[in-house]
Motif scaffolding. Sequence first.
Motif, PDB file in Angstrom:
ATOM      1  N   ASN A   4       0.815  -1.195   0.000  1.00 16.37           N
ATOM      2  CA  ASN A   4       0.000   0.000   0.000  1.00 16.37           C
ATOM      3  C   ASN A   4       0.859   1.260   0.000  1.00 16.37           C
ATOM      4  O   ASN A   4       1.762   1.411   0.822  1.00 16.37           O
ATOM      5  N   LYS A   5       0.570   2.192  -0.937  1.00 18.76           N
ATOM      6  CA  LYS A   5       1.426   3.379  -1.101  1.00 18.76           C
ATOM      7  C   LYS A   5       1.386   4.294   0.112  1.00 18.76           C
ATOM      8  O   LYS A   5       2.402   4.872   0.499  1.00 18.76           O
ATOM      9  N   ASN A   9       4.550   5.515   2.146  1.00 14.75           N
ATOM     10  CA  ASN A   9       4.842   6.950   2.235  1.00 14.75           C
ATOM     11  C   ASN A   9       5.022   7.406   3.680  1.00 14.75           C
ATOM     12  O   ASN A   9       5.834   8.283   3.965  1.00 14.75           O
ATOM     13  N   PHE A  10       4.258   6.806   4.604  1.00 12.16           N
ATOM     14  CA  PHE A  10       4.380   7.189   6.011  1.00 12.16           C
ATOM     15  C   PHE A  10       5.805   6.972   6.506  1.00 12.16           C
ATOM     16  O   PHE A  10       6.404   7.851   7.111  1.00 12.16           O
ATOM     17  N   PHE A  11       6.355   5.778   6.227  1.00  8.88           N
ATOM     18  CA  PHE A  11       7.708   5.476   6.681  1.00  8.88           C
ATOM     19  C   PHE A  11       8.749   6.218   5.852  1.00  8.88           C
ATOM     20  O   PHE A  11       9.793   6.619   6.366  1.00  8.88           O
ATOM     21  N   SER A  12       8.489   6.393   4.562  1.00 12.10           N
ATOM     22  CA  SER A  12       9.440   7.106   3.712  1.00 12.10           C
ATOM     23  C   SER A  12       9.594   8.548   4.160  1.00 12.10           C
ATOM     24  O   SER A  12      10.707   9.085   4.247  1.00 12.10           O
ATOM     25  N   GLN A  13       8.459   9.228   4.449  1.00 10.42           N
ATOM     26  CA  GLN A  13       8.511  10.621   4.878  1.00 10.42           C
ATOM     27  C   GLN A  13       9.212  10.750   6.229  1.00 10.42           C
ATOM     28  O   GLN A  13       9.948  11.695   6.468  1.00 10.42           O
ATOM     29  N   SER A  14       8.976   9.767   7.124  1.00 12.12           N
ATOM     30  CA  SER A  14       9.633   9.807   8.427  1.00 12.12           C
ATOM     31  C   SER A  14      11.137   9.724   8.277  1.00 12.12           C
ATOM     32  O   SER A  14      11.887  10.463   8.911  1.00 12.12           O
ATOM     33  N   SER A  15      11.592   8.807   7.391  1.00 12.69           N
ATOM     34  CA  SER A  15      13.028   8.661   7.177  1.00 12.69           C
ATOM     35  C   SER A  15      13.615   9.913   6.547  1.00 12.69           C
ATOM     36  O   SER A  15      14.704  10.372   6.914  1.00 12.69           O
ATOM     37  N   GLU A  16      12.899  10.523   5.587  1.00 13.40           N
ATOM     38  CA  GLU A  16      13.394  11.728   4.925  1.00 13.40           C
ATOM     39  C   GLU A  16      13.493  12.893   5.911  1.00 13.40           C
ATOM     40  O   GLU A  16      14.440  13.678   5.864  1.00 13.40           O
ATOM     41  N   ASN A  17      12.508  13.026   6.794  1.00 12.43           N
ATOM     42  CA  ASN A  17      12.531  14.113   7.772  1.00 12.43           C
ATOM     43  C   ASN A  17      13.687  13.963   8.745  1.00 12.43           C
ATOM     44  O   ASN A  17      14.328  14.941   9.131  1.00 12.43           O
ATOM     45  N   ILE A 121      15.826 -10.433   0.848  1.00 15.20           N
ATOM     46  CA  ILE A 121      14.872 -10.270  -0.248  1.00 15.20           C
ATOM     47  C   ILE A 121      14.129  -8.947  -0.111  1.00 15.20           C
ATOM     48  O   ILE A 121      13.908  -8.235  -1.093  1.00 15.20           O
ATOM     49  N   SER A 122      13.750  -8.600   1.114  1.00 15.27           N
ATOM     50  CA  SER A 122      12.985  -7.368   1.334  1.00 15.27           C
ATOM     51  C   SER A 122      13.783  -6.124   0.974  1.00 15.27           C
ATOM     52  O   SER A 122      13.207  -5.090   0.627  1.00 15.27           O
ATOM     53  N   LYS A 123      15.114  -6.194   1.034  1.00 14.13           N
ATOM     54  CA  LYS A 123      15.940  -5.020   0.736  1.00 14.13           C
ATOM     55  C   LYS A 123      15.827  -4.615  -0.730  1.00 14.13           C
ATOM     56  O   LYS A 123      16.093  -3.464  -1.082  1.00 14.13           O
ATOM     57  N   ARG A 129      14.544   1.260   5.352  1.00 13.49           N
ATOM     58  CA  ARG A 129      15.078   0.331   6.346  1.00 13.49           C
ATOM     59  C   ARG A 129      14.003  -0.040   7.370  1.00 13.49           C
ATOM     60  O   ARG A 129      13.966  -1.167   7.871  1.00 13.49           O
ATOM     61  N   SER A 130      13.148   0.905   7.700  1.00 11.93           N
ATOM     62  CA  SER A 130      12.099   0.635   8.680  1.00 11.93           C
ATOM     63  C   SER A 130      11.184  -0.491   8.207  1.00 11.93           C
ATOM     64  O   SER A 130      10.865  -1.415   8.961  1.00 11.93           O
ATOM     65  N   LEU A 131      10.771  -0.421   6.953  1.00 14.81           N
ATOM     66  CA  LEU A 131       9.893  -1.455   6.407  1.00 14.81           C
ATOM     67  C   LEU A 131      10.598  -2.801   6.313  1.00 14.81           C
ATOM     68  O   LEU A 131      10.001  -3.848   6.543  1.00 14.81           O
ATOM     69  N   GLN A 132      11.878  -2.783   5.952  1.00  9.51           N
ATOM     70  CA  GLN A 132      12.639  -4.034   5.850  1.00  9.51           C
ATOM     71  C   GLN A 132      12.751  -4.708   7.209  1.00  9.51           C
ATOM     72  O   GLN A 132      12.610  -5.927   7.329  1.00  9.51           O
ATOM     73  N   LEU A 133      12.992  -3.914   8.242  1.00  5.61           N
ATOM     74  CA  LEU A 133      13.100  -4.442   9.596  1.00  5.61           C
ATOM     75  C   LEU A 133      11.756  -4.978  10.081  1.00  5.61           C
ATOM     76  O   LEU A 133      11.676  -6.065  10.682  1.00  5.61           O
ATOM     77  N   ILE A 134      10.692  -4.236   9.810  1.00  6.37           N
ATOM     78  CA  ILE A 134       9.349  -4.681  10.196  1.00  6.37           C
ATOM     79  C   ILE A 134       9.005  -5.993   9.495  1.00  6.37           C
ATOM     80  O   ILE A 134       8.449  -6.917  10.097  1.00  6.37           O
TER      81      ILE A 134
END
Length: 271
Positions: A4-5, A9-17, A121-123, A129-134
């Motif tokens: 789901n985008k 995006n939630f985790f992507s924006q957190s990492s970017e911030n 595989i998830s990488k 990184r947050s999503l990969q760890l989750i």
Amino acid sequence: MKINKDFVNFFSQSSENEIRNSRIPSKALEQNSAKSEYFTLFIAWAINIILLGYLCSTLSISAGEARIFYGESSFLKEFGFLHELINGSFIAFSGVFGSDLALRLPFLLAHSANVFFIYKISKQILPTRSLQLICACVFMYLPGVMASAVSVNSAVFIVLVVLIAVFLVQNSHFKSFFVLLVASIFVSQAFLALYVALFFYGLYSKNRAISVLGGIFAIAWLFIFDFDFSGKPKGYLIDTMAVFGAVFSPFVFIYFIYSIYQIWVKESKDF
């Protein structure tokens, strides 16, 4: 697998911030983030193994497991290589870890390898990184995954072979992929599903090599195991859904079905 985008995006924006607001150079930040990620993953894995190890030490052998342990050599039969594997582990490690843990040690090791491969595989699929760890943490704590890690059956090795297959194709190791398919025949009869899936994926992606490879292994499987087509058709949809609900846990199972629907209807289907 696409996801789901909005969730991404939630985790992507957190990492970017975090990167934007930090004064640490990007390379140093990246190294620190990687170390933190590996440490967190290691802690999650260590706790998981401790829980499973304790469960193994208190879990007595079942009737089905005893049938495998005391049975005859089973290569190219129902139990694949499990008889040889657990007997060898029992002889080698029962004096060190005790009989119950020694019996299930190969399954714990295979479970650890599954966590490693799902993370690798998830990488290449998940953007942060947050999503990969989750992803790795959710996988190792799924009820079905934990059950397969302490049960004397081929489930954990079936998952391992499939994950290695995906990893090899992701990294273009096609010779090793072929060798793995040959070895899979000795692991479990369940891999007919994998061979048929390769055949249809080859047709879908117009990849003649994969299609032919899947077809050859599917035909070879039918000759080796003499698949029985007799009997009356029966439906097990409700039973199967209940088993998957227990294996994944209800919430993850519902999200899994949603993801399959999204990919099937809206998104491209890769290997």
